[in-house]
Design a protein around this motif. Structure first.
Motif, PDB file in Angstrom:
ATOM      1  N   ALA A 116      -7.532  10.812   3.958  1.00 28.82           N
ATOM      2  CA  ALA A 116      -8.252  12.026   4.338  1.00 28.82           C
ATOM      3  C   ALA A 116      -9.728  11.925   3.952  1.00 28.82           C
ATOM      4  O   ALA A 116     -10.610  12.333   4.716  1.00 28.82           O
ATOM      5  N   ILE A 117     -10.005  11.387   2.755  1.00 27.13           N
ATOM      6  CA  ILE A 117     -11.391  11.232   2.317  1.00 27.13           C
ATOM      7  C   ILE A 117     -12.143  10.280   3.242  1.00 27.13           C
ATOM      8  O   ILE A 117     -13.300  10.520   3.612  1.00 27.13           O
ATOM      9  N   ARG A 118     -11.484   9.195   3.642  1.00 25.96           N
ATOM     10  CA  ARG A 118     -12.150   8.178   4.456  1.00 25.96           C
ATOM     11  C   ARG A 118     -12.525   8.686   5.848  1.00 25.96           C
ATOM     12  O   ARG A 118     -13.398   8.111   6.500  1.00 25.96           O
ATOM     13  N   LYS A 119     -11.873   9.753   6.304  1.00 29.07           N
ATOM     14  CA  LYS A 119     -12.277  10.326   7.588  1.00 29.07           C
ATOM     15  C   LYS A 119     -13.709  10.850   7.519  1.00 29.07           C
ATOM     16  O   LYS A 119     -14.459  10.769   8.490  1.00 29.07           O
ATOM     17  N   ALA A 120     -14.047  11.411   6.341  1.00 28.59           N
ATOM     18  CA  ALA A 120     -15.402  11.937   6.163  1.00 28.59           C
ATOM     19  C   ALA A 120     -16.339  10.916   5.542  1.00 28.59           C
ATOM     20  O   ALA A 120     -17.549  10.972   5.761  1.00 28.59           O
ATOM     21  N   ARG A 121     -15.762   9.977   4.781  1.00 27.64           N
ATOM     22  CA  ARG A 121     -16.577   8.997   4.071  1.00 27.64           C
ATOM     23  C   ARG A 121     -16.015   7.596   4.299  1.00 27.64           C
ATOM     24  O   ARG A 121     -15.300   7.052   3.456  1.00 27.64           O
ATOM     25  N   PRO A 122     -16.300   6.992   5.454  1.00 26.46           N
ATOM     26  CA  PRO A 122     -15.806   5.634   5.725  1.00 26.46           C
ATOM     27  C   PRO A 122     -16.255   4.668   4.632  1.00 26.46           C
ATOM     28  O   PRO A 122     -17.374   4.761   4.114  1.00 26.46           O
ATOM     29  N   GLY A 123     -15.366   3.757   4.284  1.00 24.08           N
ATOM     30  CA  GLY A 123     -15.684   2.791   3.239  1.00 24.08           C
ATOM     31  C   GLY A 123     -15.406   3.277   1.834  1.00 24.08           C
ATOM     32  O   GLY A 123     -15.679   2.555   0.859  1.00 24.08           O
ATOM     33  N   TYR A 124     -14.845   4.470   1.689  1.00 23.29           N
ATOM     34  CA  TYR A 124     -14.508   5.011   0.372  1.00 23.29           C
ATOM     35  C   TYR A 124     -13.507   4.080  -0.310  1.00 23.29           C
ATOM     36  O   TYR A 124     -12.487   3.712   0.288  1.00 23.29           O
ATOM     37  N   THR A 125     -13.785   3.663  -1.540  1.00 20.84           N
ATOM     38  CA  THR A 125     -12.968   2.652  -2.210  1.00 20.84           C
ATOM     39  C   THR A 125     -12.049   3.281  -3.253  1.00 20.84           C
ATOM     40  O   THR A 125     -12.393   4.267  -3.903  1.00 20.84           O
ATOM     41  N   VAL A 126     -10.893   2.656  -3.419  1.00 19.57           N
ATOM     42  CA  VAL A 126      -9.843   3.219  -4.270  1.00 19.57           C
ATOM     43  C   VAL A 126      -9.227   2.123  -5.129  1.00 19.57           C
ATOM     44  O   VAL A 126      -8.936   1.029  -4.642  1.00 19.57           O
ATOM     45  N   ALA A 127      -9.020   2.435  -6.412  1.00 14.87           N
ATOM     46  CA  ALA A 127      -8.284   1.561  -7.328  1.00 14.87           C
ATOM     47  C   ALA A 127      -7.044   2.294  -7.820  1.00 14.87           C
ATOM     48  O   ALA A 127      -7.137   3.433  -8.274  1.00 14.87           O
ATOM     49  N   ASN A 128      -5.896   1.637  -7.707  1.00 14.60           N
ATOM     50  CA  ASN A 128      -4.636   2.186  -8.196  1.00 14.60           C
ATOM     51  C   ASN A 128      -4.215   1.379  -9.416  1.00 14.60           C
ATOM     52  O   ASN A 128      -3.827   0.212  -9.294  1.00 14.60           O
ATOM     53  N   ILE A 129      -4.286   2.014 -10.588  1.00 14.71           N
ATOM     54  CA  ILE A 129      -3.902   1.356 -11.829  1.00 14.71           C
ATOM     55  C   ILE A 129      -2.573   1.951 -12.289  1.00 14.71           C
ATOM     56  O   ILE A 129      -2.510   2.957 -12.992  1.00 14.71           O
ATOM     57  N   CYS A 130      -1.481   1.384 -11.771  1.00  7.79           N
ATOM     58  CA  CYS A 130      -0.119   1.651 -12.236  1.00  7.79           C
ATOM     59  C   CYS A 130       0.493   2.959 -11.740  1.00  7.79           C
ATOM     60  O   CYS A 130       1.551   3.354 -12.239  1.00  7.79           O
ATOM     61  N   TRP A 131      -0.140   3.660 -10.788  1.00  6.12           N
ATOM     62  CA  TRP A 131       0.601   4.725 -10.111  1.00  6.12           C
ATOM     63  C   TRP A 131       1.725   4.079  -9.310  1.00  6.12           C
ATOM     64  O   TRP A 131       1.652   2.913  -8.923  1.00  6.12           O
ATOM     65  N   TRP A 132       2.780   4.876  -9.050  1.00  2.00           N
ATOM     66  CA  TRP A 132       3.968   4.307  -8.419  1.00  2.00           C
ATOM     67  C   TRP A 132       3.747   4.074  -6.926  1.00  2.00           C
ATOM     68  O   TRP A 132       2.748   4.489  -6.352  1.00  2.00           O
ATOM     69  N   TYR A 133       4.671   3.346  -6.299  1.00  2.00           N
ATOM     70  CA  TYR A 133       4.600   2.952  -4.895  1.00  2.00           C
ATOM     71  C   TYR A 133       3.273   2.246  -4.615  1.00  2.00           C
ATOM     72  O   TYR A 133       2.545   2.581  -3.678  1.00  2.00           O
ATOM     73  N   ALA A 134       2.992   1.243  -5.438  1.00  2.95           N
ATOM     74  CA  ALA A 134       1.720   0.527  -5.346  1.00  2.95           C
ATOM     75  C   ALA A 134       1.732  -0.566  -4.287  1.00  2.95           C
ATOM     76  O   ALA A 134       0.687  -0.888  -3.715  1.00  2.95           O
ATOM     77  N   MET A 135       2.889  -1.150  -4.028  1.00  3.28           N
ATOM     78  CA  MET A 135       2.937  -2.309  -3.140  1.00  3.28           C
ATOM     79  C   MET A 135       2.656  -1.914  -1.693  1.00  3.28           C
ATOM     80  O   MET A 135       3.340  -1.060  -1.124  1.00  3.28           O
ATOM     81  N   GLY A 136       1.647  -2.530  -1.116  1.00  3.57           N
ATOM     82  CA  GLY A 136       1.335  -2.278   0.278  1.00  3.57           C
ATOM     83  C   GLY A 136       0.491  -1.053   0.531  1.00  3.57           C
ATOM     84  O   GLY A 136       0.254  -0.699   1.693  1.00  3.57           O
ATOM     85  N   ALA A 137      -0.002  -0.396  -0.516  1.00  3.76           N
ATOM     86  CA  ALA A 137      -0.870   0.767  -0.318  1.00  3.76           C
ATOM     87  C   ALA A 137      -2.230   0.313   0.206  1.00  3.76           C
ATOM     88  O   ALA A 137      -2.739  -0.741  -0.183  1.00  3.76           O
ATOM     89  N   ASP A 138      -2.805   1.119   1.062  1.00  2.94           N
ATOM     90  CA  ASP A 138      -4.095   0.781   1.672  1.00  2.94           C
ATOM     91  C   ASP A 138      -5.227   1.173   0.721  1.00  2.94           C
ATOM     92  O   ASP A 138      -6.022   2.069   0.992  1.00  2.94           O
ATOM     93  N   VAL A 139      -5.262   0.487  -0.421  1.00  3.52           N
ATOM     94  CA  VAL A 139      -6.323   0.694  -1.400  1.00  3.52           C
ATOM     95  C   VAL A 139      -7.026  -0.643  -1.618  1.00  3.52           C
ATOM     96  O   VAL A 139      -6.573  -1.688  -1.159  1.00  3.52           O
ATOM     97  N   ASP A 140      -8.138  -0.593  -2.343  1.00  5.41           N
ATOM     98  CA  ASP A 140      -8.956  -1.793  -2.501  1.00  5.41           C
ATOM     99  C   ASP A 140      -8.529  -2.653  -3.686  1.00  5.41           C
ATOM    100  O   ASP A 140      -8.655  -3.881  -3.642  1.00  5.41           O
ATOM    101  N   TRP A 141      -8.044  -2.010  -4.761  1.00  2.28           N
ATOM    102  CA  TRP A 141      -7.620  -2.748  -5.946  1.00  2.28           C
ATOM    103  C   TRP A 141      -6.325  -2.135  -6.467  1.00  2.28           C
ATOM    104  O   TRP A 141      -6.187  -0.916  -6.547  1.00  2.28           O
ATOM    105  N   THR A 142      -5.381  -2.991  -6.791  1.00  2.00           N
ATOM    106  CA  THR A 142      -4.076  -2.555  -7.291  1.00  2.00           C
ATOM    107  C   THR A 142      -3.723  -3.340  -8.535  1.00  2.00           C
ATOM    108  O   THR A 142      -3.882  -4.570  -8.565  1.00  2.00           O
ATOM    109  N   ILE A 143      -3.225  -2.650  -9.533  1.00  2.00           N
ATOM    110  CA  ILE A 143      -2.610  -3.279 -10.706  1.00  2.00           C
ATOM    111  C   ILE A 143      -1.323  -2.520 -10.979  1.00  2.00           C
ATOM    112  O   ILE A 143      -1.334  -1.289 -11.075  1.00  2.00           O
ATOM    113  N   THR A 144      -0.219  -3.234 -11.084  1.00  2.00           N
ATOM    114  CA  THR A 144       1.047  -2.582 -11.385  1.00  2.00           C
ATOM    115  C   THR A 144       1.964  -3.573 -12.097  1.00  2.00           C
ATOM    116  O   THR A 144       1.890  -4.782 -11.841  1.00  2.00           O
ATOM    117  N   PRO A 145       2.833  -3.119 -13.011  1.00  2.00           N
ATOM    118  CA  PRO A 145       3.758  -4.038 -13.687  1.00  2.00           C
ATOM    119  C   PRO A 145       4.670  -4.736 -12.685  1.00  2.00           C
ATOM    120  O   PRO A 145       5.157  -4.131 -11.729  1.00  2.00           O
TER     121      PRO A 145
END
Length: 459
Positions: free
Chosen positions: A95-124
């Motif tokens: 939703a944010i990217r509709k208004a702000r293309p190129g908005y970057t996201v890091a997911n540090i250990c939130w669940w359902y991390a695999m395959g999320a359309d984010v820029d950086w992922t870290i998960t156990p």
């Protein structure tokens, strides 16, 4: 378009007013903003509430009806899956990217991390060796991020050794990503309060000590967010409440001849393929899957008469609670406030499967908080077995870490969650460093809209 201030969202699991009183660093970080009571969805469990934060929907919309469920198309009960595609609905960053293309996201250990359309992922992500050994590790995107991090302390993330080192590792990893990648949105999952609150209950002094210790660990992360000029949101998925009664739904269904098992090497395994009814237990809720609609009334009656069951939700009840999704059980049970549901289905401990006495979150057909304890019936002997197993592991030999209690472990649990909180002291919170969108109370389904506003994507 000018870049707005970055946004850091800390999921501080189990945070409540009772515990925030012992966390001065976190309070100070949001002193100029606001604190609101947060009303979670049912079930108030990690995977469901996180999906609600990200999509603004109840489980009826996003499909995450618990930390796991019965996958009817596979014929298997699976908990703690990781594929992001299991979540249905628009994510906040889309939703944010509709208004702000190129908005970057890091997911540090939130669940359902695999395959999320984010820029950086870290998960156990443990290494499962071919010889059966399980070793600590993590999964990252991009892959090169992996080697910038120390080894993930897996055995302090869950199990009898669960404690502060895993949350410190996660906080340090978040600081590293913010300093080296500068994401617009950083999501950080901090699990530490989950442990002692389930072991000892929220009113125990050890739970207050856990909150104070976590506050110290969060200090560098809070400082790093402030140094970037980031807006900080700290929230909790649920509040943990006092419990004293484990409820064995599957044993009751088995005694009624509705749940079936199959046997291998003297051990009994749940047989979902032939069972007429069985429950997937998840803290204070349980999805009951009933194969034949003709059995629904009888199953509902058995469950309703079971001590510790507070409500039995049928189709209309599930709709009222936002749980009317195809993945839900035909019936959903809500526990009484001082009770929680076990997955146990065996009637004789000698017939329990070998995984029952291990930390095996992916093999058990339900959640098992007894994994937080060395067997309370004989903790010394359990620790001795653990020490022997570690020696065998270091020698490269096969080993069994059979240290978890069965009924004694279940009886030891003093905190649980899943229901809506009974008192404000045990309700989850949302803190925000920006006073602009201040409210006294916020629904979990409104968190997405709040984050959109803070990201500058709505008026």
């Amino acid at each position: 378009m000018d870049r707005i201030n970055p946004l850091v969202v800390l999921d501080v699991v189990g945070l409540t007013p009772r515990l925030l009183a012992h966390m001065p660093r976190l309070r100070a970080a949001c002193a100029d903003g606001f604190t609101a009571r947060l009303d979670p969805v049912v079930p108030a469990v990690t995977c469901s509430v996180q999906a609600t934060f990200l999509t603004g929907q109840t489980p009826a919309g996003h499909g995450i009806v618990g930390n796991g469920w019965y996958f009817r198309d596979l014929g298997e009960v699976l908990l703690w899956r990781q594929h992001h595609a299991l979540i249905e609905g628009e994510r906040v960053w889309d939703a944010i990217r509709k208004a702000r293309p190129g908005y970057t996201v890091a997911n540090i250990c939130w669940w359902y991390a695999m395959g999320a359309d984010v820029d950086w992922t870290i998960t156990p992500r443990p290494i499962y060796r071919a010889d059966g050994r399980k070793e600590p590790d993590c999964y990252t995107i991009p892959a090169e991020l992996h080697d910038e991090l120390p080894e993930f302390p897996l055995f302090t993330y869950w199990g009898p050794g669960a404690g502060l080192p895993s949350s410190k590792w996660i906080a340090d990893a978040a600081v590293h990503v913010m300093k080296t990648r500068d994401p617009d949105l950083t999501l950080v999952y901090v699990p530490h309060l989950d442990y002692d609150l389930q072991r000892f209950g929220p009113a125990d002094p050890r739970s207050a000590q856990a909150a104070a210790a976590l506050d110290e660990v969060l200090g560098p992360l809070l400082d790093a967010a402030a140094a970037r000029g980031a807006t900080l949101v700290a929230l909790s998925e649920y509040g943990i409440t006092e419990v004293s009664r484990p409820v064995h739904v599957n044993r009751a269904l088995r005694a009624a001849g509705l749940l079936h098992v199959h046997t291998q090497d003297g051990m009994e395994y749940l047989d979902p393929w032939t069972s007429r009814a069985f429950a997937v237990a998840d803290h204070q809720i349980a999805h009951v899957y009933v194969r034949d609609p003709a059995d629904l009334a009888a199953v509902a009656k058995i469950c309703a008469e079971l001590p510790g069951v507070g409500q039995v939700l049928d189709e209309s009840g599930k709709a009222e609670q936002g749980l009317d999704h195809a993945r839900s059980g035909e019936l959903v049970l809500l526990a009484e406030p001082d009770a929680w549901f076990t997955y146990y289905y065996w009637l004789d401990d000698k017939r329990a499967p070998d995984f029952a006495t291990h930390v095996e979150i992916h093999r058990k057909p339900g959640y098992d908080p007894a994994e937080l304890f060395f067997d309370p019936a004989a903790p010394g002997a359990a620790k001795a077995r653990a020490a022997k197993a570690l020696v065998r592991k270091k020698l490269g030999m096969r080993y069994r870490m059979n240290v978890i209690g069965l009924d004694a472990g279940a009886q030891a649990v003093r905190g649980s969650h899943g229901l809506l909180p009974p008192t404000p002291d045990d309700a989850p919170l949302l803190l925000c460093s920006d006073p602009g969108p201040a409210v006294d109370r916020i629904a979990a389904t409104d968190v997405k809209a709040l984050l959109l506003r803070l990201a500058g994507s709505t008026p």
